[in-house]
Design a protein around this motif. Structure first.
Motif, short mmCIF file in Angstrom:
data_model
loop_
_atom_site.label_atom_id
_atom_site.label_comp_id
_atom_site.label_asym_id
_atom_site.label_seq_id
_atom_site.Cartn_x
_atom_site.Cartn_y
_atom_site.Cartn_z
N GLN A 15 11.23 -4.96 -1.78
CA GLN A 15 9.79 -5.13 -1.74
C GLN A 15 9.16 -3.74 -1.88
O GLN A 15 9.55 -2.82 -1.16
N VAL A 16 8.23 -3.61 -2.81
CA VAL A 16 7.53 -2.35 -3.02
C VAL A 16 6.07 -2.57 -2.63
O VAL A 16 5.43 -3.49 -3.12
N ALA A 17 5.57 -1.75 -1.71
CA ALA A 17 4.17 -1.83 -1.32
C ALA A 17 3.37 -0.89 -2.21
O ALA A 17 3.72 0.28 -2.37
N LEU A 18 2.31 -1.40 -2.82
CA LEU A 18 1.51 -0.63 -3.76
C LEU A 18 0.06 -0.63 -3.31
O LEU A 18 -0.53 -1.67 -3.06
N THR A 19 -0.51 0.57 -3.21
CA THR A 19 -1.92 0.73 -2.90
C THR A 19 -2.55 1.53 -4.03
O THR A 19 -2.06 2.62 -4.36
N VAL A 20 -3.60 1.02 -4.62
CA VAL A 20 -4.27 1.68 -5.74
C VAL A 20 -5.54 2.34 -5.23
O VAL A 20 -6.33 1.73 -4.50
N THR A 21 -5.72 3.61 -5.61
CA THR A 21 -6.94 4.34 -5.26
C THR A 21 -7.60 4.86 -6.53
O THR A 21 -6.95 4.97 -7.57
N ASP A 22 -8.88 5.18 -6.42
CA ASP A 22 -9.54 5.78 -7.58
C ASP A 22 -9.13 7.25 -7.70
O ASP A 22 -8.41 7.78 -6.84
N PHE A 23 -9.55 7.89 -8.77
CA PHE A 23 -9.16 9.26 -9.07
C PHE A 23 -9.47 10.22 -7.91
O PHE A 23 -8.70 11.13 -7.61
N TYR A 24 -10.59 10.00 -7.24
CA TYR A 24 -11.02 10.90 -6.18
C TYR A 24 -10.50 10.51 -4.80
O TYR A 24 -10.66 11.24 -3.84
N GLY A 25 -9.88 9.35 -4.72
CA GLY A 25 -9.36 8.88 -3.44
C GLY A 25 -10.43 8.34 -2.52
O GLY A 25 -10.18 8.12 -1.33
N SER A 26 -11.62 8.08 -3.05
CA SER A 26 -12.71 7.60 -2.20
C SER A 26 -12.73 6.08 -2.09
O SER A 26 -13.33 5.54 -1.17
N ARG A 27 -12.10 5.39 -3.03
CA ARG A 27 -12.03 3.92 -2.98
C ARG A 27 -10.57 3.49 -3.03
O ARG A 27 -9.78 4.03 -3.81
N THR A 28 -10.23 2.55 -2.18
CA THR A 28 -8.85 2.08 -2.10
C THR A 28 -8.82 0.57 -2.12
O THR A 28 -9.59 -0.09 -1.42
N ALA A 29 -7.91 0.01 -2.92
CA ALA A 29 -7.72 -1.43 -2.96
C ALA A 29 -6.80 -1.83 -1.81
O ALA A 29 -6.05 -1.01 -1.27
N ASP A 30 -6.86 -3.10 -1.44
CA ASP A 30 -5.94 -3.60 -0.43
C ASP A 30 -4.51 -3.47 -0.95
O ASP A 30 -4.25 -3.75 -2.12
N PRO A 31 -3.59 -3.06 -0.11
CA PRO A 31 -2.20 -2.93 -0.58
C PRO A 31 -1.61 -4.29 -0.93
O PRO A 31 -1.98 -5.31 -0.35
N VAL A 32 -0.73 -4.30 -1.91
CA VAL A 32 -0.03 -5.52 -2.29
C VAL A 32 1.47 -5.26 -2.19
O VAL A 32 1.93 -4.14 -2.35
N SER A 33 2.21 -6.31 -1.94
CA SER A 33 3.65 -6.21 -1.87
C SER A 33 4.22 -6.83 -3.14
O SER A 33 3.86 -7.94 -3.51
N ILE A 34 5.08 -6.10 -3.81
CA ILE A 34 5.65 -6.55 -5.08
C ILE A 34 7.15 -6.72 -4.89
O ILE A 34 7.83 -5.80 -4.43
N ALA A 35 7.65 -7.90 -5.23
CA ALA A 35 9.09 -8.14 -5.16
C ALA A 35 9.73 -7.66 -6.45
O ALA A 35 9.27 -7.97 -7.54
N VAL A 36 10.79 -6.86 -6.32
CA VAL A 36 11.50 -6.33 -7.47
C VAL A 36 12.96 -6.76 -7.38
O VAL A 36 13.62 -6.52 -6.37
N SER A 37 13.43 -7.42 -8.44
CA SER A 37 14.84 -7.78 -8.54
C SER A 37 15.45 -6.96 -9.66
O SER A 37 14.96 -7.00 -10.79
N VAL A 38 16.49 -6.22 -9.35
CA VAL A 38 17.14 -5.39 -10.35
C VAL A 38 18.23 -6.23 -11.01
O VAL A 38 19.18 -6.67 -10.36
N LEU A 39 18.07 -6.46 -12.31
CA LEU A 39 19.02 -7.26 -13.06
C LEU A 39 20.09 -6.38 -13.67
O LEU A 39 19.88 -5.19 -13.88
N PRO A 40 21.23 -6.97 -14.00
CA PRO A 40 22.26 -6.19 -14.69
C PRO A 40 21.76 -5.73 -16.05
O PRO A 40 20.83 -6.31 -16.60
N ASP A 41 22.40 -4.71 -16.60
CA ASP A 41 22.06 -4.25 -17.95
C ASP A 41 22.08 -5.42 -18.92
O ASP A 41 22.83 -6.38 -18.75
N LEU A 42 21.24 -5.32 -19.94
CA LEU A 42 21.14 -6.32 -21.00
C LEU A 42 20.59 -7.65 -20.50
O LEU A 42 20.92 -8.70 -21.02
N SER A 43 19.75 -7.62 -19.48
CA SER A 43 19.09 -8.83 -18.98
C SER A 43 17.58 -8.64 -19.06
O SER A 43 16.91 -8.43 -18.07
N PRO A 44 17.01 -8.70 -20.27
CA PRO A 44 15.57 -8.40 -20.43
C PRO A 44 14.67 -9.55 -19.97
O PRO A 44 14.25 -10.38 -20.75
#
Length: 90
Positions: free
Chosen positions: A33-62
């Motif tokens: 699980q990767v937690a991602l928080t997006v901010t603007d260039f100046y860091g003055s605005r921040t979006a709510d963090p989201v959790s992203i599920a990442v599954s690493v597949l074997p090579d040649l599994s596009p």
């Protein structure tokens, strides 16, 4: 994260507009699980963090799957923007 992703590539892009998570050769089959928080260039605005599920597949599994389980399924966001996914086969 360091047992799944290349920490050098991750740290090089951590503060850029594109974050690169490159899996290690030994990470096939890992699920994280990767937690991602997006901010603007100046860091003055921040979006709510989201959790992203990442599954690493074997090579040649596009396969690409993008899900946002925290959003209501009937909700549309950024409908006027195109989702762009980039990849490289090597």
């Amino acid at each position: 994260c360091s047992s799944v992703f290349d920490t050098v590539k991750m740290s090089e892009t951590a503060r850029s507009s594109v974050l690169t998570l490159a899996p290690l050769a030994t990470a096939a089959g890992a699920e994280v699980q990767v937690a991602l928080t997006v901010t603007d260039f100046y860091g003055s605005r921040t979006a709510d963090p989201v959790s992203i599920a990442v599954s690493v597949l074997p090579d040649l599994s596009p396969v690409v799957s993008v899900t946002a389980p925290s959003l209501v399924t009937s909700k549309t966001f950024n409908a006027d923007q195109v989702l762009q996914l980039k990849g490289q086969v090597s």
